[in-house]
Design a protein around this motif. Structure first.
Motif, mmCIF file in Angstrom:
data_model
loop_
_atom_site.group_PDB
_atom_site.id
_atom_site.type_symbol
_atom_site.label_atom_id
_atom_site.label_comp_id
_atom_site.label_asym_id
_atom_site.label_seq_id
_atom_site.Cartn_x
_atom_site.Cartn_y
_atom_site.Cartn_z
ATOM 1 N N SER A 3 14.507 -41.264 -28.445
ATOM 2 C CA SER A 3 15.262 -40.389 -29.343
ATOM 3 C C SER A 3 14.952 -38.924 -29.054
ATOM 4 C CB SER A 3 14.940 -40.723 -30.802
ATOM 5 O OG SER A 3 13.574 -40.477 -31.062
ATOM 6 N N ARG A 4 13.719 -38.628 -28.657
ATOM 7 C CA ARG A 4 13.361 -37.250 -28.305
ATOM 8 C C ARG A 4 14.156 -36.797 -27.084
ATOM 9 N NH1 ARG A 4 7.204 -35.683 -27.583
ATOM 10 N NH2 ARG A 4 7.343 -35.516 -29.817
ATOM 11 N N ARG A 5 14.343 -37.689 -26.126
ATOM 12 C CA ARG A 5 15.111 -37.353 -24.929
ATOM 13 C C ARG A 5 16.545 -37.009 -25.300
ATOM 14 N NH1 ARG A 5 15.357 -41.711 -20.289
ATOM 15 N NH2 ARG A 5 13.151 -41.379 -20.494
ATOM 16 N N TRP A 6 17.139 -37.785 -26.223
ATOM 17 C CA TRP A 6 18.511 -37.530 -26.619
ATOM 18 C C TRP A 6 18.643 -36.229 -27.405
ATOM 19 C CZ3 TRP A 6 22.332 -39.327 -24.151
ATOM 20 C CH2 TRP A 6 22.251 -40.566 -23.535
ATOM 21 N N GLY A 12 20.439 -29.142 -25.253
ATOM 22 C CA GLY A 12 20.822 -28.522 -23.979
ATOM 23 C C GLY A 12 22.325 -28.509 -23.783
ATOM 24 N N GLY A 13 22.989 -29.577 -24.166
ATOM 25 C CA GLY A 13 24.445 -29.641 -24.039
ATOM 26 C C GLY A 13 25.143 -28.646 -24.943
ATOM 27 N N VAL A 14 24.647 -28.505 -26.179
ATOM 28 C CA VAL A 14 25.235 -27.532 -27.106
ATOM 29 C C VAL A 14 25.014 -26.118 -26.582
ATOM 30 C CG1 VAL A 14 24.993 -26.547 -29.426
ATOM 31 C CG2 VAL A 14 25.106 -29.022 -29.133
ATOM 32 N N ALA A 15 23.817 -25.840 -26.067
ATOM 33 C CA ALA A 15 23.540 -24.507 -25.518
ATOM 34 C C ALA A 15 24.427 -24.222 -24.312
ATOM 35 C CB ALA A 15 22.067 -24.400 -25.140
ATOM 36 N N ALA A 16 24.593 -25.196 -23.431
ATOM 37 C CA ALA A 16 25.441 -24.999 -22.255
ATOM 38 C C ALA A 16 26.898 -24.786 -22.666
ATOM 39 C CB ALA A 16 25.321 -26.201 -21.318
#
Length: 101
Positions: A3-6, A12-16
């Motif tokens: 869950s930490r990985r997700w 990261g996806g939201v920031a990108a």
């Protein structure tokens, strides 16, 4: 652990995605919009820092209730000077001042 990985991947996806949107908007609108966004964001950060800052001074929080304050050491102090330093050097209040030339 999974869950930490997700969570990391999601942040990261939201920031990108935010960076891509910002690049498109600023590319189409120009630097003027970027300066307004930066100004508003700095105001938001300043207000959040004031609201979220702990109240009281750090010195008051460091001394537990009922504890006596430690007085400064008495007696002569030492001064270490190097290079081309000139003028009056003092070790503090009520201390002997020396002048180096």
């Amino acid at each position: 652990m999974r869950s930490r990985r997700w969570v990391i991947i999601g942040v990261g996806g939201v920031a990108a995605a935010g960076l891509v949107v910002a690049a498109v908007v600023f590319g189409l609108q120009g630097v003027e919009v970027a300066s307004w966004v930066a100004g508003v964001a700095s105001l938001v950060v300043a207000v959040a820092a004031v609201v979220l800052a702990p109240s009281g001074s750090p010195a008051a929080a460091a001394t537990p209730p009922g504890a006596a304050a430690v007085p400064p050491p008495a007696g002569p102090g030492s001064i270490v000077a190097g290079g081309d330093i000139t003028g009056i050097a003092s070790t503090g209040d009520n201390a002997t001042n020396t002048q180096h030339r």
